[in-house]
Scaffold this motif. Structure first.
Motif, mmCIF file in Angstrom:
data_model
loop_
_atom_site.group_PDB
_atom_site.id
_atom_site.type_symbol
_atom_site.label_atom_id
_atom_site.label_comp_id
_atom_site.label_asym_id
_atom_site.label_seq_id
_atom_site.Cartn_x
_atom_site.Cartn_y
_atom_site.Cartn_z
ATOM 1 N N PRO A 212 0.713 -1.222 -0.144
ATOM 2 C CA PRO A 212 0.020 0.172 -0.133
ATOM 3 C C PRO A 212 0.925 1.071 0.259
ATOM 4 O O PRO A 212 0.303 2.437 -0.617
ATOM 5 C CB PRO A 212 -0.835 -0.205 1.357
ATOM 6 C CG PRO A 212 -0.060 -0.990 2.099
ATOM 7 C CD PRO A 212 0.380 -2.039 1.360
ATOM 8 N N VAL A 215 1.448 2.004 -3.833
ATOM 9 C CA VAL A 215 0.355 2.700 -4.160
ATOM 10 C C VAL A 215 0.293 4.138 -3.838
ATOM 11 O O VAL A 215 -0.173 4.992 -4.555
ATOM 12 C CB VAL A 215 -0.980 1.950 -3.681
ATOM 13 C CG1 VAL A 215 -2.111 2.514 -4.316
ATOM 14 C CG2 VAL A 215 -0.844 0.279 -4.150
ATOM 15 N N LEU A 216 0.292 4.297 -2.603
ATOM 16 C CA LEU A 216 0.264 5.712 -2.060
ATOM 17 C C LEU A 216 1.190 6.538 -2.614
ATOM 18 O O LEU A 216 1.347 7.987 -2.032
ATOM 19 C CB LEU A 216 0.378 5.679 -0.409
ATOM 20 C CG LEU A 216 -0.913 4.864 0.055
ATOM 21 C CD1 LEU A 216 -0.721 4.988 1.843
ATOM 22 C CD2 LEU A 216 -2.215 5.890 0.015
ATOM 23 N N THR A 268 -6.741 9.237 -1.705
ATOM 24 C CA THR A 268 -5.806 8.057 -1.329
ATOM 25 C C THR A 268 -6.170 7.610 0.349
ATOM 26 O O THR A 268 -5.561 6.657 0.595
ATOM 27 C CB THR A 268 -4.589 8.453 -1.315
ATOM 28 O OG1 THR A 268 -4.195 9.676 -0.436
ATOM 29 C CG2 THR A 268 -4.013 8.927 -2.815
ATOM 30 N N TYR A 271 -6.615 3.828 1.656
ATOM 31 C CA TYR A 271 -5.212 3.067 1.452
ATOM 32 C C TYR A 271 -4.332 3.617 2.730
ATOM 33 O O TYR A 271 -3.455 2.690 3.207
ATOM 34 C CB TYR A 271 -4.504 3.082 0.015
ATOM 35 C CG TYR A 271 -4.559 1.900 -0.615
ATOM 36 C CD1 TYR A 271 -3.483 0.936 -0.515
ATOM 37 C CD2 TYR A 271 -5.736 1.401 -1.212
ATOM 38 C CE1 TYR A 271 -3.425 -0.118 -1.522
ATOM 39 C CE2 TYR A 271 -5.849 0.221 -2.107
ATOM 40 C CZ TYR A 271 -4.747 -0.477 -1.985
ATOM 41 O OH TYR A 271 -4.836 -1.806 -2.705
ATOM 42 N N ALA A 274 -5.585 1.508 5.706
ATOM 43 C CA ALA A 274 -5.142 0.201 5.625
ATOM 44 C C ALA A 274 -3.745 0.160 5.731
ATOM 45 O O ALA A 274 -3.162 -0.742 6.402
ATOM 46 C CB ALA A 274 -5.520 -0.311 4.261
ATOM 47 N N LYS A 275 -2.924 0.902 5.352
ATOM 48 C CA LYS A 275 -1.458 0.828 5.660
ATOM 49 C C LYS A 275 -1.091 0.730 7.216
ATOM 50 O O LYS A 275 -0.225 0.158 7.799
ATOM 51 C CB LYS A 275 -0.628 1.875 4.990
ATOM 52 C CG LYS A 275 0.659 1.911 5.288
ATOM 53 C CD LYS A 275 1.258 2.962 4.254
ATOM 54 C CE LYS A 275 2.943 3.236 4.845
ATOM 55 N NZ LYS A 275 3.502 4.397 4.344
ATOM 56 N N ALA A 311 -3.959 -5.030 2.225
ATOM 57 C CA ALA A 311 -4.841 -3.926 2.289
ATOM 58 C C ALA A 311 -6.167 -4.025 1.844
ATOM 59 O O ALA A 311 -7.040 -3.490 2.172
ATOM 60 C CB ALA A 311 -3.667 -2.891 1.333
ATOM 61 N N LEU A 312 -6.165 -4.789 0.419
ATOM 62 C CA LEU A 312 -7.582 -4.994 -0.004
ATOM 63 C C LEU A 312 -8.592 -5.924 1.007
ATOM 64 O O LEU A 312 -9.953 -5.657 0.981
ATOM 65 C CB LEU A 312 -7.217 -5.651 -1.647
ATOM 66 C CG LEU A 312 -6.831 -4.921 -2.611
ATOM 67 C CD1 LEU A 312 -6.652 -5.750 -3.857
ATOM 68 C CD2 LEU A 312 -7.526 -3.526 -2.860
ATOM 69 N N LEU A 315 -9.806 -3.372 3.562
ATOM 70 C CA LEU A 315 -10.854 -2.477 2.863
ATOM 71 C C LEU A 315 -12.247 -3.204 2.535
ATOM 72 O O LEU A 315 -13.067 -2.750 2.827
ATOM 73 C CB LEU A 315 -10.240 -1.952 1.537
ATOM 74 C CG LEU A 315 -9.068 -0.970 1.706
ATOM 75 C CD1 LEU A 315 -8.805 -0.487 0.230
ATOM 76 C CD2 LEU A 315 -9.360 0.279 2.786
ATOM 77 N N TRP A 327 -14.395 3.358 5.180
ATOM 78 C CA TRP A 327 -13.009 3.695 4.317
ATOM 79 C C TRP A 327 -12.515 5.278 4.914
ATOM 80 O O TRP A 327 -11.023 5.267 4.812
ATOM 81 C CB TRP A 327 -13.252 3.635 3.038
ATOM 82 C CG TRP A 327 -13.240 2.332 2.594
ATOM 83 C CD1 TRP A 327 -13.303 1.190 3.321
ATOM 84 C CD2 TRP A 327 -13.563 1.924 1.141
ATOM 85 N NE1 TRP A 327 -13.420 0.158 2.367
ATOM 86 C CE2 TRP A 327 -13.572 0.423 1.270
ATOM 87 C CE3 TRP A 327 -13.560 2.531 -0.134
ATOM 88 C CZ2 TRP A 327 -13.805 -0.191 -0.212
ATOM 89 C CZ3 TRP A 327 -13.855 1.983 -1.177
ATOM 90 C CH2 TRP A 327 -13.834 0.612 -1.223
#
Length: 372
Positions: A212, A215-216, A268, A271, A274-275, A311-312, A315, A327
């Motif tokens: 993540p 991704v961020l 963002t 995520y 989640a991170k 992370a997915l 979420l 979220w």
């Protein structure tokens, strides 16, 4: 050779100036950073539970239970993380951007200036710089997050003591000695947390949340891409109005920085949440609880049979339990802290760059005098 007198910052100097600005801005808003991390690492649930996770409720809880010192848990690690992350990002961003512009200029007729970079190019360069910075600095981020959240065992003991049921109260008396031992043994220093992570999860535990995190990288990419585009528009408007200074006023810089960071944070945030749960390891405990499984023993985390929640997965679980709003749990604290910090960074960045350039000139003058 001593070289010519520096007239502009090198990539290293620009990175150093950016890192100092980042540390300054984050130090100012650090208590908010602790509050938002606690909120993000906690599970939501009922309406009353979400109310207890409001920014003010968590702020007062920390103040009551831990005092002022609670707002500065992990301060050293976070400043080290901020400096290393900002230094790495600004260095890679400056280096990648300069190299890209040189390649563009090389294809143009001699003496021509490279055209302004497109938004897509700014975003791509920012993403590349952010990815490189993440890979090198995420271990410090993991340690800082664990320090801010605290020991899982200590949090569990405090939660049990806070319950007012007679069963729990009776069990507390028998467990008090073991609880005291846990609190006494727990070492929440930078080195202590790092050792704990390596012992329980292996060296790979220091890179929890790297996926993540990568991704961020679009977060600073969106921020700086937006900032550069708006800044260019402001410069053009100022030039048309007769202002040839080529600089934005501090308040305009503050406003542009706040708008840029707000947009990046909103896009963002899921995520980001989640991170934090991955790095704090609260997501693993939540999964075990939902599946009615015993909590994994610490030394099982780095074994091949145990996999950290992704992370997915986080979420998806939050969506099922709390819906879309889940979220964005803690986004108020995140965006308030992030916007204020980023705005302060943009506001102070040029000043730190000026000081860094002046220091470079001083060193150059000193070398010149000693070489004569």
């Amino acid at each position: 050779m001593s070289g010519s007198k520096p007239t502009q910052l090198t990539p290293f100097s620009a990175a150093f100036a950016g890192a100092l600005g980042g540390c300054f801005s984050n130090a100012v808003v650090y208590p908010l950073d602790v509050v938002k991390t606690r909120i993000q690492a906690s599970a939501g649930g009922s309406k009353s539970r979400r109310h207890k996770l409001s920014m003010m409720a968590v702020f007062m809880k920390i103040l009551k239970e831990e005092g002022i010192g609670g707002f500065y848990r992990g301060f050293g690690a976070t400043m080290l993380n901020t400096f290393s992350m900002q230094y790495a990002y600004f260095f890679f961003y400056s280096f990648v951007r300069t190299s890209y512009i040189k390649r563009l200029t090389a294809k143009l007729p001699r003496g021509s200036k490279a055209p302004p970079l497109s938004t897509a190019a700014e975003l791509l360069l920012g993403a590349v710089a952010g990815a490189l910075a993440q890979i090198f600095t995420i271990p410090v981020s993991v340690i800082a997050t664990r320090q801010q959240v605290g020991s899982p065992e200590k949090r569990a003991h405090k939660a049990r003591r806070a319950l007012k049921t007679s069963d729990i109260e009776s069990s507390e008396s028998s467990d008090s000695d073991s609880e005291t031992k846990v609190e006494e043994k727990y070492d929440d220093s930078f080195i202590g947390v790092a050792k704990e992570i390596i012992e329980e999860e292996g060296v790979g535990g220091l890179w929890l949340g790297i996926k993540p995190g990568l991704v961020l990288t679009v977060n600073p990419a969106i921020t700086y891409g937006m900032y550069e585009r708006v800044k260019t528009m402001v410069m053009v408007a100022q030039a048309q109005a007769g202002d040839t200074s080529g600089k934005m006023s501090p308040w305009i810089s503050f406003f542009v920085g706040a708008v840029s960071k707000s947009l990046a944070t909103i896009v963002t945030y899921p995520y980001i949440m989640a991170k934090v749960r991955i790095q704090a390891r609260t997501a693993d405990a939540e999964e075990a609880k939902e599946e009615h499984l015993p909590k994994p023993h610490p030394h099982e985390y780095h074994h091949t049979q145990f996999k950290h929640t992704g992370a997915l997965d986080i979420l998806g679980r939050v969506w099922k339990k709390e819906g879309f709003l889940g979220w964005y749990q803690g986004m108020g604290a995140q965006i308030f802290k992030a916007v204020l910090s980023q705005a302060l960074l943009f506001l102070s960045k040029e000043q730190f760059e000026a000081w860094t350039l002046a220091f470079s000139v001083f060193l150059w003058t000193l070398r010149q005098s000693t070489s004569v």
